[in-house]
Scaffold this active site. Sequence first.
Site, PDB file in Angstrom:
ATOM      1  N   SER A 124      -1.809 -23.532 -20.372  1.00  0.00           N
ATOM      2  CA  SER A 124      -1.213 -23.187 -19.073  1.00  0.00           C
ATOM      3  C   SER A 124      -1.095 -24.472 -18.266  1.00  0.00           C
ATOM      4  CB  SER A 124      -2.151 -22.206 -18.349  1.00  0.00           C
ATOM      5  OG  SER A 124      -1.798 -22.077 -16.995  1.00  0.00           O
ATOM      6  N   TYR A 183     -11.016 -19.354 -15.764  1.00  0.00           N
ATOM      7  CA  TYR A 183      -9.682 -19.346 -16.396  1.00  0.00           C
ATOM      8  C   TYR A 183      -9.138 -20.771 -16.516  1.00  0.00           C
ATOM      9  CZ  TYR A 183      -4.809 -18.449 -17.411  1.00  0.00           C
ATOM     10  OH  TYR A 183      -3.569 -18.471 -18.009  1.00  0.00           O
TER      11      TYR A 183
HETATM   12  N1  LIG Z   1       2.044 -15.142 -17.368  1.00  0.00           N
HETATM   13  C1  LIG Z   1       1.681 -16.312 -16.861  1.00  0.00           C
HETATM   14  O1  LIG Z   1       1.963 -16.610 -15.680  1.00  0.00           O
HETATM   15  C2  LIG Z   1       0.977 -17.310 -17.728  1.00  0.00           C
HETATM   16  C3  LIG Z   1       0.975 -18.654 -17.323  1.00  0.00           C
HETATM   17  C4  LIG Z   1       0.321 -19.599 -18.121  1.00  0.00           C
HETATM   18  C5  LIG Z   1      -0.317 -19.196 -19.276  1.00  0.00           C
HETATM   19  N2  LIG Z   1      -0.315 -17.890 -19.652  1.00  0.00           N
HETATM   20  C6  LIG Z   1      -1.018 -17.516 -20.876  1.00  0.00           C
HETATM   21  O2  LIG Z   1      -0.096 -16.894 -21.738  1.00  0.00           O
HETATM   22  C7  LIG Z   1      -0.802 -16.056 -22.671  1.00  0.00           C
HETATM   23  C8  LIG Z   1      -0.095 -14.706 -22.745  1.00  0.00           C
HETATM   24  O3  LIG Z   1      -0.182 -14.095 -21.474  1.00  0.00           O
HETATM   25  P1  LIG Z   1       0.991 -13.187 -20.882  1.00  0.00           P
HETATM   26  O4  LIG Z   1       1.498 -13.842 -19.674  1.00  0.00           O
HETATM   27  O5  LIG Z   1       1.937 -12.782 -21.941  1.00  0.00           O
HETATM   28  O6  LIG Z   1       0.098 -11.935 -20.396  1.00  0.00           O
HETATM   29  P2  LIG Z   1       0.137 -10.381 -20.785  1.00  0.00           P
HETATM   30  O7  LIG Z   1       1.504  -9.845 -20.621  1.00  0.00           O
HETATM   31  O8  LIG Z   1      -0.975  -9.780 -19.984  1.00  0.00           O
HETATM   32  O9  LIG Z   1      -0.237 -10.372 -22.344  1.00  0.00           O
HETATM   33  C9  LIG Z   1      -1.525 -10.723 -22.765  1.00  0.00           C
HETATM   34  C10 LIG Z   1      -1.666 -10.424 -24.235  1.00  0.00           C
HETATM   35  O10 LIG Z   1      -3.007 -10.810 -24.637  1.00  0.00           O
HETATM   36  C11 LIG Z   1      -3.607  -9.708 -25.286  1.00  0.00           C
HETATM   37  N3  LIG Z   1      -5.049  -9.671 -25.071  1.00  0.00           N
HETATM   38  C12 LIG Z   1      -5.703  -9.733 -23.889  1.00  0.00           C
HETATM   39  N4  LIG Z   1      -7.019  -9.550 -24.095  1.00  0.00           N
HETATM   40  C13 LIG Z   1      -7.189  -9.359 -25.429  1.00  0.00           C
HETATM   41  C14 LIG Z   1      -8.312  -9.084 -26.249  1.00  0.00           C
HETATM   42  N5  LIG Z   1      -9.544  -8.922 -25.741  1.00  0.00           N
HETATM   43  N6  LIG Z   1      -8.125  -8.962 -27.585  1.00  0.00           N
HETATM   44  C15 LIG Z   1      -6.884  -9.095 -28.114  1.00  0.00           C
HETATM   45  N7  LIG Z   1      -5.779  -9.334 -27.393  1.00  0.00           N
HETATM   46  C16 LIG Z   1      -5.934  -9.457 -26.049  1.00  0.00           C
HETATM   47  C17 LIG Z   1      -2.946  -8.479 -24.697  1.00  0.00           C
HETATM   48  O11 LIG Z   1      -2.993  -7.417 -25.653  1.00  0.00           O
HETATM   49  P3  LIG Z   1      -3.881  -6.074 -25.529  1.00  0.00           P
HETATM   50  O12 LIG Z   1      -4.125  -5.801 -24.068  1.00  0.00           O
HETATM   51  O13 LIG Z   1      -3.037  -5.033 -26.201  1.00  0.00           O
HETATM   52  O14 LIG Z   1      -5.127  -6.376 -26.283  1.00  0.00           O
HETATM   53  C18 LIG Z   1      -1.511  -8.953 -24.525  1.00  0.00           C
HETATM   54  O15 LIG Z   1      -0.796  -8.781 -25.719  1.00  0.00           O
HETATM   55  C19 LIG Z   1      -2.238 -16.003 -22.165  1.00  0.00           C
HETATM   56  O16 LIG Z   1      -3.046 -16.874 -22.928  1.00  0.00           O
HETATM   57  C20 LIG Z   1      -2.134 -16.497 -20.722  1.00  0.00           C
HETATM   58  O17 LIG Z   1      -3.331 -17.089 -20.277  1.00  0.00           O
HETATM   59  C21 LIG Z   1       0.315 -16.936 -18.899  1.00  0.00           C
END
Ligand SMILES: NC(=O)c1ccc[n+]([C@@H]2O[C@H](COP(=O)([O-])OP(=O)(O)OC[C@H]3O[C@@H](n4cnc5c(N)ncnc54)[C@H](OP(=O)(O)O)[C@@H]3O)[C@@H](O)[C@H]2O)c1
Length: 258
Positions: free
Chosen positions: A143, A156
């Site tokens: 991130s 985080y």
């Molecule tokens: N969106 C942003 O603004 C942003 C910015 C920078 C970085 N990121 C990073 O991008 C990545 C993806 O996030 P996203 O934005 O796509 O968020 P999201 O829509 O909330 O998706 C998160 C994914 O992670 C999975 N997950 C969460 N906890 C888990 C667990 N205990 N076991 C297995 N899977 C788990 C969820 O699946 P289940 O709930 O089905 O398990 C879901 O598929 C993350 O690493 C996040 O930190 C996001």
Amino acid sequence: MDSAALRAVVVTGASAGIGEEFARQLAVSGHHLVLVARRLDRLEALASELKARHNIQALCIASDLARTDAAETLAAELEAKQVQVTGLVNNAGFGDRGSVQALPLQRQLDMIQVNVTSLVDLTWRLLPGLKAVPNSFVINVASTAAFQAGPNMAVYYASKAFVLSFSEALHEEVKGDGVAVSALCPGATDSEFASEANMTNTLLFKAGTMTPEAVVRKALDARRRAIVIPGLKNLLLVWMGKLSPRMITRRLAGWLQA
Ligand SMILES: NC(=O)c1ccc[n+]([C@@H]2O[C@H](COP(=O)([O-])OP(=O)(O)OC[C@H]3O[C@@H](n4cnc5c(N)ncnc54)[C@H](OP(=O)(O)O)[C@@H]3O)[C@@H](O)[C@H]2O)c1
């Protein structure tokens, strides 16, 4: 691995947001997939859709990566299903807004387990197989939070700083073995992340988000680079942060997510 093995890319956190989009774009380019997350119903719906639209196979594995044995069980399942892993997208992760003292301890320890420990564990277990196939890759989703401390989201931000540092080092360690490792560093992105992290009303998300489509396109196009920061605004913010004293950048980060 025999000739019947399924050559596939493993995507963790494929049930939503950026991980789901990785699955979609990898399917378009003909990659077979292993989709991993806790919500199996979502994975199965996505797998059915992608198999119907593209000439690919997609396996689904339900896994809670907050469990300490999750990566070991997942690796064993991949072996049992004769999957030859050609790429690994360590995308699963979550954040939560609140002070270290206010957030429940277990929630923060789970965050370290999912964002950091399971990511390292899975990478370590799959790396020998990745070295054995040409042009393999690992994309670790960090991130822009990785570049400074983040008051009110301390664990985080620290977890993403770990992912960035780990990925950069691993990039150098294994590039001679033909494995491209990159740290993807998105800024605010439109997914379920903000609501899960209680951040929808923060300045950071109100100032505008990128689409998962744009983030993933950049990640896949630039996957041979050690660090990938999608979006000009995010790139400028990271560079401005590098030029500023740490005291300023951490306070700014705290203000953006107050
Ligand atoms: N969106 C942003 O603004 C942003 C910015 C920078 C970085 N990121 C990073 O991008 C990545 C993806 O996030 P996203 O934005 O796509 O968020 P999201 O829509 O909330 O998706 C998160 C994914 O992670 C999975 N997950 C969460 N906890 C888990 C667990 N205990 N076991 C297995 N899977 C788990 C969820 O699946 P289940 O709930 O089905 O398990 C879901 O598929 C993350 O690493 C996040 O930190 C996001």
